[in-house]
Design a protein around this motif. Structure first.
Motif, PDB file in Angstrom:
ATOM      1  N   MET A   1       0.845  -1.212   0.000  1.00 63.21           N
ATOM      2  CA  MET A   1       0.000   0.000   0.000  1.00 63.21           C
ATOM      3  C   MET A   1       0.875   1.256   0.000  1.00 63.21           C
ATOM      4  O   MET A   1       1.927   1.262   0.640  1.00 63.21           O
ATOM      5  CB  MET A   1      -0.875   0.019   1.264  1.00 63.21           C
ATOM      6  CG  MET A   1      -2.274  -0.518   1.038  1.00 63.21           C
ATOM      7  SD  MET A   1      -3.370  -0.066   2.404  1.00 63.21           S
ATOM      8  CE  MET A   1      -3.267  -1.532   3.402  1.00 63.21           C
ATOM      9  N   SER A   2       0.433   2.308  -0.671  1.00 64.73           N
ATOM     10  CA  SER A   2       1.178   3.568  -0.662  1.00 64.73           C
ATOM     11  C   SER A   2       0.976   4.268   0.682  1.00 64.73           C
ATOM     12  O   SER A   2       0.066   3.918   1.444  1.00 64.73           O
ATOM     13  CB  SER A   2       0.670   4.475  -1.779  1.00 64.73           C
ATOM     14  OG  SER A   2      -0.654   4.886  -1.449  1.00 64.73           O
ATOM     15  N   LEU A   3       1.800   5.279   0.924  1.00 59.80           N
ATOM     16  CA  LEU A   3       1.663   6.039   2.170  1.00 59.80           C
ATOM     17  C   LEU A   3       0.259   6.642   2.267  1.00 59.80           C
ATOM     18  O   LEU A   3      -0.377   6.602   3.327  1.00 59.80           O
ATOM     19  CB  LEU A   3       2.740   7.144   2.235  1.00 59.80           C
ATOM     20  CG  LEU A   3       2.650   8.100   3.416  1.00 59.80           C
ATOM     21  CD1 LEU A   3       2.763   7.360   4.744  1.00 59.80           C
ATOM     22  CD2 LEU A   3       3.742   9.173   3.327  1.00 59.80           C
ATOM     23  N   ALA A   4      -0.238   7.164   1.137  1.00 58.06           N
ATOM     24  CA  ALA A   4      -1.570   7.786   1.150  1.00 58.06           C
ATOM     25  C   ALA A   4      -2.642   6.752   1.502  1.00 58.06           C
ATOM     26  O   ALA A   4      -3.557   7.037   2.292  1.00 58.06           O
ATOM     27  CB  ALA A   4      -1.857   8.417  -0.209  1.00 58.06           C
ATOM     28  N   GLU A   5      -2.515   5.554   0.957  1.00 58.71           N
ATOM     29  CA  GLU A   5      -3.515   4.506   1.250  1.00 58.71           C
ATOM     30  C   GLU A   5      -3.426   4.050   2.716  1.00 58.71           C
ATOM     31  O   GLU A   5      -4.439   3.849   3.377  1.00 58.71           O
ATOM     32  CB  GLU A   5      -3.309   3.296   0.319  1.00 58.71           C
ATOM     33  CG  GLU A   5      -3.740   3.586  -1.109  1.00 58.71           C
ATOM     34  CD  GLU A   5      -3.187   2.547  -2.102  1.00 58.71           C
ATOM     35  OE1 GLU A   5      -3.775   2.416  -3.178  1.00 58.71           O
ATOM     36  OE2 GLU A   5      -2.164   1.894  -1.795  1.00 58.71           O
ATOM     37  N   LEU A   6      -2.205   3.915   3.175  1.00 58.85           N
ATOM     38  CA  LEU A   6      -2.030   3.516   4.582  1.00 58.85           C
ATOM     39  C   LEU A   6      -2.636   4.566   5.514  1.00 58.85           C
ATOM     40  O   LEU A   6      -3.328   4.241   6.478  1.00 58.85           O
ATOM     41  CB  LEU A   6      -0.539   3.351   4.915  1.00 58.85           C
ATOM     42  CG  LEU A   6       0.144   2.095   4.370  1.00 58.85           C
ATOM     43  CD1 LEU A   6       1.662   2.215   4.511  1.00 58.85           C
ATOM     44  CD2 LEU A   6      -0.355   0.848   5.095  1.00 58.85           C
ATOM     45  N   THR A   7      -2.384   5.826   5.202  1.00 61.58           N
ATOM     46  CA  THR A   7      -2.894   6.906   6.061  1.00 61.58           C
ATOM     47  C   THR A   7      -4.416   6.937   6.019  1.00 61.58           C
ATOM     48  O   THR A   7      -5.074   7.111   7.058  1.00 61.58           O
ATOM     49  CB  THR A   7      -2.303   8.272   5.633  1.00 61.58           C
ATOM     50  OG1 THR A   7      -0.877   8.157   5.666  1.00 61.58           O
ATOM     51  CG2 THR A   7      -2.733   9.393   6.565  1.00 61.58           C
ATOM     52  N   ALA A   8      -4.993   6.732   4.822  1.00 65.07           N
ATOM     53  CA  ALA A   8      -6.461   6.718   4.707  1.00 65.07           C
ATOM     54  C   ALA A   8      -7.043   5.592   5.562  1.00 65.07           C
ATOM     55  O   ALA A   8      -8.039   5.775   6.272  1.00 65.07           O
ATOM     56  CB  ALA A   8      -6.864   6.548   3.243  1.00 65.07           C
ATOM     57  N   ARG A   9      -6.395   4.438   5.525  1.00 65.58           N
ATOM     58  CA  ARG A   9      -6.868   3.315   6.343  1.00 65.58           C
ATOM     59  C   ARG A   9      -6.793   3.683   7.833  1.00 65.58           C
ATOM     60  O   ARG A   9      -7.714   3.418   8.609  1.00 65.58           O
ATOM     61  CB  ARG A   9      -5.988   2.083   6.066  1.00 65.58           C
ATOM     62  CG  ARG A   9      -6.453   0.838   6.810  1.00 65.58           C
ATOM     63  CD  ARG A   9      -5.384  -0.241   6.806  1.00 65.58           C
ATOM     64  NE  ARG A   9      -4.262   0.122   7.651  1.00 65.58           N
ATOM     65  CZ  ARG A   9      -3.065  -0.467   7.609  1.00 65.58           C
ATOM     66  NH1 ARG A   9      -2.823  -1.429   6.747  1.00 65.58           N
ATOM     67  NH2 ARG A   9      -2.105  -0.089   8.419  1.00 65.58           N
ATOM     68  N   GLU A  10      -5.689   4.323   8.237  1.00 60.56           N
ATOM     69  CA  GLU A  10      -5.521   4.690   9.649  1.00 60.56           C
ATOM     70  C   GLU A  10      -6.533   5.751  10.070  1.00 60.56           C
ATOM     71  O   GLU A  10      -7.014   5.739  11.192  1.00 60.56           O
ATOM     72  CB  GLU A  10      -4.084   5.174   9.911  1.00 60.56           C
ATOM     73  CG  GLU A  10      -3.036   4.081   9.772  1.00 60.56           C
ATOM     74  CD  GLU A  10      -3.288   2.873  10.693  1.00 60.56           C
ATOM     75  OE1 GLU A  10      -3.621   3.084  11.878  1.00 60.56           O
ATOM     76  OE2 GLU A  10      -3.165   1.726  10.219  1.00 60.56           O
TER      77      GLU A  10
END
Ligand code: PMP
Length: 443
Positions: A1-10
């Motif tokens: 996952m990209s940083l943006a996707e990881l952050t969205a999940r968090e």
């Protein structure tokens, strides 16, 4: 996952786990600017702050029942741990909160600070900001000079003169977004680059600098440690140019019971501090050398007592000083520092191992009980280098990831501070969660 996707999940995880905090924040918007009692509380990752239910030792529980190992500790205000028992006892026992009369506790705290910092004479304020403000005024008055000097990317509280930095051309300029300065701070302040001796020299040799206000290690733009010999050079340059040296130990108290001043054998003319020494009860302090005390006393034309610009009604109140006596005497003791520094070593080792395992180009910088990770392969050596190593997107991801798994660090950057109540289990929880966060990022 990209940083943006990881952050969205968090972010989603955060929302799910904090419905009551969100509700309270929405309600608060009708009575508080930006929905928070102090504007910087809006800086927590997640879009709204978690609301406090209770805080004890190094543990915080929020209104949704989530529990956190707290390494933010009120951005140092709770360095003694939350609600330390001796401080709570002292508060419960006091006979009056503010009376305009001294209590015995004040002289006890003065002499204890004297023992720790080697600085004999003290006064009290309610905040470190005010300690700095008033100390600057005193320095201006005794030297008859109107400028002060600070280091680029410093923070000393909301002190008007300090909101300056060097731009990419090395020229002083007001900090971005500065709100309503009384005058352009470049008119009041000269700015040097930390760890650059020639920069300090060029600032002081104008001969118009009353005092150099500095943290012995920058702590508000990540941590930047002084290189060997730098503090000696600073002291010598101040002597050469008749500039008083104020060491702001508000954060660097983490280095030991007498801050960096004692740990590194510094020789300031004045020390300022605050935040932690009252166990969370508002207090600031400024101490001066015997020589400077004499110079202050010799100023017949200075109105120190009434409307001369130094002082505050609640400063030196009985509550602050009872809290400080209990906190210094029984909580932030010499032995407590030893333990806290040991825990920080464990914390930093965990971070280092995770960084190495996943080949992240990051570093961890430590100062006694405090440490901070920074997104640069080597510890930054100047404020500018450290500023360049900041990354708000990475900060958001890591802060959310940690919060979602029961760990708090400061919302501003990546500072972690051990308090006397911090446990090895809490440190290990951080190590585990930080390692997982980095592993997901590196995958
Ligand atoms: N000095 C330093 C080094 C600080 O970091 C701060 C606040 N972060 C202050 C002074 C001001 O403290 P306060 O906001 O409690 O007045």
């Amino acid at each position: 996952m990209s940083l943006a996707e990881l952050t969205a999940r968090e972010r989603e995880l955060f929302e799910t786990a904090h419905p009551r905090s969100k509700e309270l924040h929405e309600l608060a918007k009708s009575s508080l600017l930006a929905g928070v009692p102090m504007s910087w509380m809006a800086m927590w990752a997640g879009g709204y702050p978690i609301y406090l239910d209770r805080a004890e030792g190094a543990t915080i529980v929020d209104v949704d029942g989530n529990e956190y190992a707290d390494f933010c500790v009120g951005d140092t205000g709770a360095m003694a741990g939350h609600s330390p028992a001796p401080t709570m006892r002292a508060i419960a026992e006091i006979a009056g909160i503010t009376t305009m009369l001294p209590t015995e506790d004040a002289a006890w705290v003065g002499s204890e600070l004297g023992r720790r910092f080697g600085i004999p004479y003290w006064q009290f304020s309610l905040t470190a900001t005010d300690a700095n403000r008033w100390m600057i005024r005193l320095c201006r008055h005794v030297t008859g000079r109107d400028r002060i000097a600070v280091f680029s990317w410093c923070y000393h509280g909301s002190v008007d003169e300090s909101f300056v930095r060097l731009d990419e051309q090395g020229l002083a300029r007001a900090r971005e977004g500065l709100v309503g300065p009384p005058v352009d701070p470049t008119e009041t302040t000269r700015v040097a680059e930390f760890n650059e001796v020639e920069s300090v020299r060029s600032v002081l040799e104008h001969g118009d600098v009353a005092c150099l206000l500095m943290e012995p290690a920058l702590t508000n733009i990540g941590i930047v440690l002084p290189e060997p010999g730098f503090m000696d050079e600073v002291r010598a340059l101040c002597d050469e140019h008749g500039t008083l040296l104020i060491i702001d130990e508000t954060h660097t108290l983490s280095a030991g019971p007498g801050g960096c001043t004692a740990a590194w054998g510094l020789r300031p003319d004045a020390v300022t501090l605050g935040k932690s020494i009252g166990g969370g009860v508002p207090i600031g302090a400024y101490g001066v050398s015997a020589e400077l005390a004499e110079q202050i006393a010799a100023q017949d034309d200075a109105d120190y007592e009434d409307t001369g610009g130094v002082g505050g009604t609640l400063a030196g109140n009985a509550l602050s000083l009872a809290a400080a006596r209990a906190t210094l005497g029984e909580v932030l003791t010499d032995e407590a520092f030893e333990r806290m520094i040991g825990l920080r070593e464990r914390f930093a080792a965990g971070v280092e191992a995770a960084i190495a395992k996943h080949g992240m180009p990051w570093s961890i910088i430590s100062l006694g009980a405090r440490c901070e990770y920074r997104y640069s392969p080597e510890p930054p050596r100047t404020g500018a280098e450290s500023a360049a190593a900041g990354d708000p997107e990475l900060d958001e991801y890591l802060h959310l990831y940690l919060m979602n798994r029961g760990v708090l660090i400061t919302p501003f950057h990546n500072m972690a501070l051990m308090c006397p109540a911090t446990t090895e289990d809490q440190v290990d929880r951080h190590t585990q969660v930080f390692g997982d966060a980095v592993a997901e990022l590196a995958a």
